[in-house]
Scaffold this motif. Sequence first.
Motif, PDB file in Angstrom:
ATOM      1  N   UNK A 121     -25.665 -37.218  18.564  1.00 60.68           N
ATOM      2  CA  UNK A 121     -24.211 -36.964  18.740  1.00 60.68           C
ATOM      3  C   UNK A 121     -23.859 -35.470  18.680  1.00 60.68           C
ATOM      4  N   UNK A 122     -24.721 -34.568  17.991  1.00 66.65           N
ATOM      5  CA  UNK A 122     -24.355 -33.162  17.771  1.00 66.65           C
ATOM      6  C   UNK A 122     -24.751 -32.240  18.908  1.00 66.65           C
ATOM      7  N   UNK A 123     -25.591 -32.778  19.861  1.00 61.96           N
ATOM      8  CA  UNK A 123     -25.996 -31.912  20.968  1.00 61.96           C
ATOM      9  C   UNK A 123     -26.913 -30.793  20.470  1.00 61.96           C
ATOM     10  N   UNK A 124     -26.593 -29.563  20.883  1.00 58.35           N
ATOM     11  CA  UNK A 124     -27.343 -28.414  20.365  1.00 58.35           C
ATOM     12  C   UNK A 124     -26.655 -27.985  19.084  1.00 58.35           C
ATOM     13  N   UNK A 125     -27.375 -27.957  18.019  1.00 59.39           N
ATOM     14  CA  UNK A 125     -26.735 -27.663  16.714  1.00 59.39           C
ATOM     15  C   UNK A 125     -27.661 -26.846  15.812  1.00 59.39           C
ATOM     16  N   UNK A 126     -27.024 -26.261  14.796  1.00 55.46           N
ATOM     17  CA  UNK A 126     -27.738 -25.438  13.805  1.00 55.46           C
ATOM     18  C   UNK A 126     -27.412 -25.983  12.432  1.00 55.46           C
ATOM     19  N   UNK A 127     -28.432 -26.030  11.564  1.00 54.94           N
ATOM     20  CA  UNK A 127     -28.216 -26.370  10.150  1.00 54.94           C
ATOM     21  C   UNK A 127     -28.687 -25.186   9.311  1.00 54.94           C
ATOM     22  N   UNK A 128     -27.802 -24.758   8.386  1.00 54.98           N
ATOM     23  CA  UNK A 128     -28.170 -23.674   7.442  1.00 54.98           C
ATOM     24  C   UNK A 128     -28.274 -24.268   6.038  1.00 54.98           C
ATOM     25  N   UNK A 129     -29.259 -23.787   5.271  1.00 53.12           N
ATOM     26  CA  UNK A 129     -29.344 -24.161   3.851  1.00 53.12           C
ATOM     27  C   UNK A 129     -29.016 -22.909   3.043  1.00 53.12           C
ATOM     28  N   UNK A 130     -28.052 -23.071   2.133  1.00 53.74           N
ATOM     29  CA  UNK A 130     -27.592 -21.931   1.334  1.00 53.74           C
ATOM     30  C   UNK A 130     -28.239 -21.923  -0.044  1.00 53.74           C
ATOM     31  N   UNK A 131     -27.993 -20.858  -0.786  1.00 49.90           N
ATOM     32  CA  UNK A 131     -28.665 -20.622  -2.076  1.00 49.90           C
ATOM     33  C   UNK A 131     -28.445 -21.759  -3.077  1.00 49.90           C
ATOM     34  N   UNK A 132     -27.259 -22.354  -3.094  1.00 46.01           N
ATOM     35  CA  UNK A 132     -26.972 -23.423  -4.070  1.00 46.01           C
ATOM     36  C   UNK A 132     -27.407 -24.802  -3.587  1.00 46.01           C
ATOM     37  N   UNK A 133     -28.094 -24.818  -2.447  1.00 45.29           N
ATOM     38  CA  UNK A 133     -28.585 -26.094  -1.935  1.00 45.29           C
ATOM     39  C   UNK A 133     -27.639 -26.746  -0.950  1.00 45.29           C
ATOM     40  N   UNK A 134     -26.447 -26.214  -0.862  1.00 38.01           N
ATOM     41  CA  UNK A 134     -25.475 -26.736   0.110  1.00 38.01           C
ATOM     42  C   UNK A 134     -25.996 -26.477   1.528  1.00 38.01           C
ATOM     43  N   UNK A 135     -25.751 -27.427   2.426  1.00 36.24           N
ATOM     44  CA  UNK A 135     -26.170 -27.237   3.813  1.00 36.24           C
ATOM     45  C   UNK A 135     -24.943 -27.338   4.732  1.00 36.24           C
ATOM     46  N   UNK A 136     -24.965 -26.572   5.792  1.00 36.51           N
ATOM     47  CA  UNK A 136     -23.839 -26.576   6.735  1.00 36.51           C
ATOM     48  C   UNK A 136     -24.394 -26.873   8.134  1.00 36.51           C
ATOM     49  N   UNK A 137     -23.605 -27.614   8.896  1.00 36.56           N
ATOM     50  CA  UNK A 137     -24.051 -28.026  10.229  1.00 36.56           C
ATOM     51  C   UNK A 137     -23.046 -27.563  11.267  1.00 36.56           C
ATOM     52  N   UNK A 138     -23.517 -27.033  12.411  1.00 37.90           N
ATOM     53  CA  UNK A 138     -22.700 -26.493  13.498  1.00 37.90           C
ATOM     54  C   UNK A 138     -23.093 -27.272  14.765  1.00 37.90           C
ATOM     55  N   UNK A 139     -22.171 -28.109  15.252  1.00 40.29           N
ATOM     56  CA  UNK A 139     -22.498 -29.018  16.366  1.00 40.29           C
ATOM     57  C   UNK A 139     -21.817 -28.629  17.669  1.00 40.29           C
ATOM     58  N   UNK A 140     -22.376 -29.223  18.832  1.00 41.91           N
ATOM     59  CA  UNK A 140     -21.797 -29.078  20.173  1.00 41.91           C
ATOM     60  C   UNK A 140     -21.913 -27.651  20.729  1.00 41.91           C
ATOM     61  N   UNK A 141     -22.909 -26.911  20.309  1.00 47.08           N
ATOM     62  CA  UNK A 141     -23.040 -25.495  20.727  1.00 47.08           C
ATOM     63  C   UNK A 141     -23.509 -25.408  22.183  1.00 47.08           C
ATOM     64  N   UNK A 142     -23.035 -24.335  22.839  1.00 42.28           N
ATOM     65  CA  UNK A 142     -23.459 -24.078  24.217  1.00 42.28           C
ATOM     66  C   UNK A 142     -24.748 -23.246  24.229  1.00 42.28           C
ATOM     67  N   UNK A 143     -24.913 -22.410  23.194  1.00 44.83           N
ATOM     68  CA  UNK A 143     -26.146 -21.607  23.074  1.00 44.83           C
ATOM     69  C   UNK A 143     -26.439 -21.351  21.605  1.00 44.83           C
ATOM     70  N   UNK A 144     -27.693 -21.146  21.307  1.00 44.42           N
ATOM     71  CA  UNK A 144     -28.119 -20.909  19.909  1.00 44.42           C
ATOM     72  C   UNK A 144     -28.799 -19.542  19.835  1.00 44.42           C
ATOM     73  N   UNK A 145     -28.411 -18.733  18.811  1.00 45.45           N
ATOM     74  CA  UNK A 145     -28.914 -17.355  18.686  1.00 45.45           C
ATOM     75  C   UNK A 145     -29.928 -17.188  17.553  1.00 45.45           C
TER      76      UNK A 145
END
Length: 304
Positions: free
Chosen positions: A221-245
Amino acid sequence: MPRMQSQRAVARRAAPPERRWPEYVRLVPGALNAGLAALAVSVLGLGVTAGLSSTSSAQTTDNISQSAIVTTVVPGVDQPSEFERDSSTISRSNFRAALTDTGKAVDLDVTALSEPADSAQVDLHAYDARTALLARESKATTKLQQKLVKAKKKADAVKKALGTPTLPVKSYTLVARFGDVGAWARYHTGLDFSAPIGTAIHAPTAGVVEHAGSGGEAGGWAGSYVVLKHADGTQTLYAHMSSISVQDGQKVTGGKLLGHVGQSGRAFGPHLHFEVYPRGAEPGDVYTAVDPEPWLHKLGLKLR
Ligand SMILES: [Zn+2]
């Protein structure tokens, strides 16, 4: 002799004291004898009274004593007078005393020279003590300064690593919040930032790239996406991207460009679907996601 003594006694009684010298002059033979005896006594250093006691009476002794004093200064006696000897002796004494004094003065001068040296040494010790104290204080200060510099460097490094907190999309229209109910199966699991395709997406804060691309847990469902893991263990997800850097495993700082807005996957129009997962959750398992806003607030980021 008895007659002479009697006459002299009478004359002495009759005449005033100042007239005794003329009477003495008339008694030349006796005076001369006594004078010679006195001279001998004087030269031999014997007692005057002892030398005369056998020759004359007490009265005569008085006169001869005076005569003896006179004869000691008679010219022709080839030796310095007592006064002269005393003078010379005193002079030598004085000279020695002067020498001694000079010696003492020199000693004193040496002492005087050495005392300031001792004082100077004491001062030097005090100076050394002060210098040592200052050196210790300076060393402590330097250590503290070094610690502060080190701490500042560390803080700067952390700050640099964290980067600048940034909203994922700077210019956007918020079209859906967490928990909204609409077209979704149960409720909306993130924030929708509506923006034109190609709008920059930034990392809100520092982290490590856990996923970059399609596929994976959210690939359906997210298409091209990025997941980041942060210092406190929290993770963030970025969905529906047209390009990834970014790439998997890459460390990013706050504000780092992750890619661009698109509409890949299941999306109705270009937008960023942004999700936050607590420590231990599986990104893409959408019902484990939490409201992103409080997390953004912790970073000092507020939605408008
Ligand atoms: Zn969404």
